[in-house]
Scaffold this active site. Sequence first.
Site, mmCIF file in Angstrom:
data_model
loop_
_atom_site.group_PDB
_atom_site.id
_atom_site.type_symbol
_atom_site.label_atom_id
_atom_site.label_comp_id
_atom_site.label_asym_id
_atom_site.label_seq_id
_atom_site.Cartn_x
_atom_site.Cartn_y
_atom_site.Cartn_z
ATOM 1 N N ARG A 67 0.838 -1.206 0.000
ATOM 2 C CA ARG A 67 0.000 0.000 0.000
ATOM 3 C C ARG A 67 0.872 1.254 0.000
ATOM 4 N NH1 ARG A 67 -2.216 4.276 0.323
ATOM 5 N NH2 ARG A 67 -4.407 4.683 0.786
ATOM 6 N N ARG A 93 -10.066 6.183 -2.372
ATOM 7 C CA ARG A 93 -8.926 5.784 -1.557
ATOM 8 C C ARG A 93 -8.594 6.893 -0.569
ATOM 9 N NH1 ARG A 93 -8.962 0.435 -2.347
ATOM 10 N NH2 ARG A 93 -9.087 -0.027 -4.594
ATOM 11 N N LEU A 95 -5.877 8.967 1.416
ATOM 12 C CA LEU A 95 -4.475 9.327 1.252
ATOM 13 C C LEU A 95 -3.846 9.594 2.616
ATOM 14 C CD1 LEU A 95 -4.866 11.681 -1.822
ATOM 15 C CD2 LEU A 95 -4.008 9.322 -1.814
ATOM 16 N N ASN A 109 -11.204 17.631 -2.028
ATOM 17 C CA ASN A 109 -12.068 16.464 -2.247
ATOM 18 C C ASN A 109 -13.508 16.893 -2.433
ATOM 19 O OD1 ASN A 109 -12.761 13.579 -2.189
ATOM 20 N ND2 ASN A 109 -13.722 14.044 -0.219
ATOM 21 N N HIS A 111 -17.359 15.542 -1.905
ATOM 22 C CA HIS A 111 -18.070 14.555 -1.094
ATOM 23 C C HIS A 111 -19.562 14.735 -1.311
ATOM 24 C CE1 HIS A 111 -18.701 11.768 2.201
ATOM 25 N NE2 HIS A 111 -19.513 12.632 2.775
ATOM 26 N N ASP A 163 -13.002 12.186 5.037
ATOM 27 C CA ASP A 163 -14.099 13.129 4.806
ATOM 28 C C ASP A 163 -14.114 14.231 5.854
ATOM 29 O OD1 ASP A 163 -14.900 11.639 2.591
ATOM 30 O OD2 ASP A 163 -16.231 10.383 3.774
#
Length: 207
Positions: A67, A93, A95, A109, A111, A163
């Site tokens: 990973r 994924r 990070l 990001n 969401h 998130d």
Amino acid sequence: MPGIAVLLSGSGSNLQALLDAQAAGELAGEVVLVVSDRAQAYGLQRALQAGVAAAYIPLRATRGPLRQQWEQRLADIVACFEPDLIVLAGFMRVLSAAFLERFPNRVINQHPALLPADGGDTVTTTSGLVIPALRGAHVVADALRLGLPVTGCTIHRVTPRVDDGPILARAEVPIQPDDTVESLHERIKAVERRLIVATVNRLLASE
């Protein structure tokens, strides 16, 4: 012109919104790279059709040395393009802090739910209604399962917490009585597409 890297795992509808804005001369940057962890992600085809560099980086393990190697390879490829902004557009994924430290304040990001500014467990809507903050991969279904009257989408800076991170933009989407996961998600995506272009433009204009 500022460069934008887009990381995705699926169809790439938000990538397409950025590409369309770019083609219309309405994007304050240029999409220079698209990366996916899934070979079948249609977002890769969207990139190739637009003449944008596209990379598939398969993930063989979700934890451990493999990973870490995957994330190092991802970071190295992204770094080659020196993007001013990295957009996670349906990238499924998480990070690590190491990746984020390599690109400080450059990773955002999308969401498909409302997130709070304080990282808490609830969100207060514009009408004053307090609803749960939905996190994870199934938030559209969760909104319907919980019988919420409203959901929405959030764009935030990425932190090592899932998130979570400083809120950049947020928009509400009412839930209709006859909504399905598919119909609700499509209406959220329509709002997301407008929001991502406006947010990217605002961030790049402030660089």
